[in-house]
Design an enzyme around this catalytic site. Structure first.
Site, PDB file in Angstrom:
ATOM      1  N   CYS A  84    -107.369 -21.226  28.250  1.00  8.92           N
ATOM      2  CA  CYS A  84    -107.467 -20.710  26.884  1.00  8.92           C
ATOM      3  C   CYS A  84    -107.962 -19.275  26.971  1.00  8.92           C
ATOM      4  O   CYS A  84    -109.109 -19.036  27.352  1.00  8.92           O
ATOM      5  CB  CYS A  84    -108.408 -21.560  26.038  1.00  8.92           C
ATOM      6  SG  CYS A  84    -108.587 -20.946  24.337  1.00  8.92           S
TER       7      CYS A  84
ATOM      8  N   GLU B   1    -108.899 -27.290  22.952  1.00  6.93           N
ATOM      9  CA  GLU B   1    -108.359 -26.406  21.922  1.00  6.93           C
ATOM     10  C   GLU B   1    -108.063 -27.186  20.645  1.00  6.93           C
ATOM     11  O   GLU B   1    -107.461 -28.266  20.703  1.00  6.93           O
ATOM     12  CB  GLU B   1    -107.074 -25.734  22.400  1.00  6.93           C
ATOM     13  CG  GLU B   1    -107.285 -24.649  23.440  1.00  6.93           C
ATOM     14  CD  GLU B   1    -106.084 -23.755  23.573  1.00  6.93           C
ATOM     15  OE1 GLU B   1    -105.645 -23.191  22.542  1.00  6.93           O
ATOM     16  OE2 GLU B   1    -105.568 -23.622  24.695  1.00  6.93           O
TER      17      GLU B   1
ATOM     18  N   CYS C 136    -103.936 -15.909  20.195  1.00  2.00           N
ATOM     19  CA  CYS C 136    -103.754 -16.688  21.424  1.00  2.00           C
ATOM     20  C   CYS C 136    -103.687 -15.692  22.578  1.00  2.00           C
ATOM     21  O   CYS C 136    -102.708 -14.960  22.723  1.00  2.00           O
ATOM     22  CB  CYS C 136    -102.485 -17.526  21.369  1.00  2.00           C
ATOM     23  SG  CYS C 136    -102.207 -18.517  22.857  1.00  2.00           S
TER      24      CYS C 136
ATOM     25  N   HIS D 249    -114.722 -20.166  18.229  1.00  2.00           N
ATOM     26  CA  HIS D 249    -115.051 -20.795  19.514  1.00  2.00           C
ATOM     27  C   HIS D 249    -116.524 -21.134  19.608  1.00  2.00           C
ATOM     28  O   HIS D 249    -117.382 -20.413  19.097  1.00  2.00           O
ATOM     29  CB  HIS D 249    -114.705 -19.862  20.676  1.00  2.00           C
ATOM     30  CG  HIS D 249    -113.245 -19.789  20.974  1.00  2.00           C
ATOM     31  ND1 HIS D 249    -112.604 -20.693  21.791  1.00  2.00           N
ATOM     32  CD2 HIS D 249    -112.302 -18.912  20.562  1.00  2.00           C
ATOM     33  CE1 HIS D 249    -111.322 -20.372  21.868  1.00  2.00           C
ATOM     34  NE2 HIS D 249    -111.114 -19.299  21.134  1.00  2.00           N
TER      35      HIS D 249
ATOM     36  N   GLY E 257    -110.625 -18.431  24.393  1.00  2.00           N
ATOM     37  CA  GLY E 257    -111.826 -19.168  24.774  1.00  2.00           C
ATOM     38  C   GLY E 257    -112.549 -18.505  25.925  1.00  2.00           C
ATOM     39  O   GLY E 257    -113.786 -18.424  25.933  1.00  2.00           O
TER      40      GLY E 257
END
Length: 263
Positions: free
Chosen positions: A208, A199, A73, A150, A211
């Site tokens: 994100c 997400e 993350c 992703h 992302g």
């Protein structure tokens, strides 16, 4: 038993952060889901558990709002040096990350992107530069992993895409054995991108980090972007750059308050 926690966010992507360096805190999917509930718990996109590590300053475990545990993350990683108060190395399930404290936030070396179909992962071999797949108006995305899987769809208007409807469908498609995060991005120039993300396990979020990194990496791979870009997200702006094949991310991270709740 009272549990002390920190409420933090990176560009509105919000976290319940539990510092378990001094004593272990038992965490599982049900407990993470309860704490993340915005009506009956504390409320967050992800629950972050900070602990000790043998080969790093700290370890970090990440639970989505639905209780699923994930490997990386980016926005939460920026919060770690803000919480600790210094530069740190962070052990995650996706690898070792280096986070440098900066005014108002942090910079993180997110490592190299991975483009292999089995690294993303996908259910079967496909060209990850342009998957031969489509969902409604969204077609032929690029796929990459930055510790999390992703897709990046480069579209004329990222705000016009009905991501609330298409996001869940794409996330749970059988082509993605670990589910998938869905990014829709509009390239405004070779140094400026605007993006929204669905997400996995959390839904629409304000930002994100992984992302943004995966979308930037895919744009670089497709020769659409320069080596340093501004990435505008609903919650604010990140700066992304590529150095020696590694993705560097800079942006805000904020400590909102400290509280206690009953486990």
């Amino acid at each position: 038993m009272a549990l002390r926690f920190h409420k933090m966010h990176g560009l509105g992507n919000d976290f319940v952060v539990i510092d378990a360096r001094e004593g272990a805190v038992a965490m599982d999917a049900a407990r993470a889901r309860a704490l993340a509930d915005r009506r009956t718990g504390v409320g967050c996109d992800q629950l972050i558990l900070i602990g000790p590590a043998d080969d790093a300053d700290v370890s970090m475990r990440i639970f989505n709002a639905d209780g699923s545990e994930v490997s990386a993350c980016g926005n939460a990683t920026r919060c770690v040096p803000v919480l600790v108060g210094r530069d740190v190395t962070v052990r995650t399930a996706a690898g070792l990350l280096h986070a440098r404290l900066e005014e108002g936030g942090a910079a993180v070396d997110m490592g190299p992107p991975r483009f292999g179909w089995d690294e993303v992962p996908l259910a079967y071999p496909m060209d990850t530069a342009a998957l031969p797949l489509a969902w409604g108006e969204l077609a032929r995305p690029a796929a990459a992993s930055m510790g999390n899987p992703h897709l990046a769809f480069f579209v004329p208007d990222h705000m016009a895409v009905p991501l609330e409807a298409l996001g869940p469908e794409i996330e749970h498609d059988a082509a993605f054995p670990e589910r998938i995060n869905v990014n829709v991005a509009t390239i405004l120039s070779r140094t400026h991108v605007a993006m929204r993300t669905w997400e996995r396990g959390a839904g629409l979020t304000q930002a994100c980090g992984t992302g943004a990194c995966a979308t930037f990496a895919s744009g670089r791979r497709l020769r659409l972007l320069d080596e340093r870009v501004r990435m505008d997200l609903p919650g604010g702006t990140l700066t992304l750059s590529e150095q020696d094949g590694r993705i560097l991310m800079q942006g805000p991270a904020t400590h909102v308050f400290t509280g206690e709740t009953e486990l």
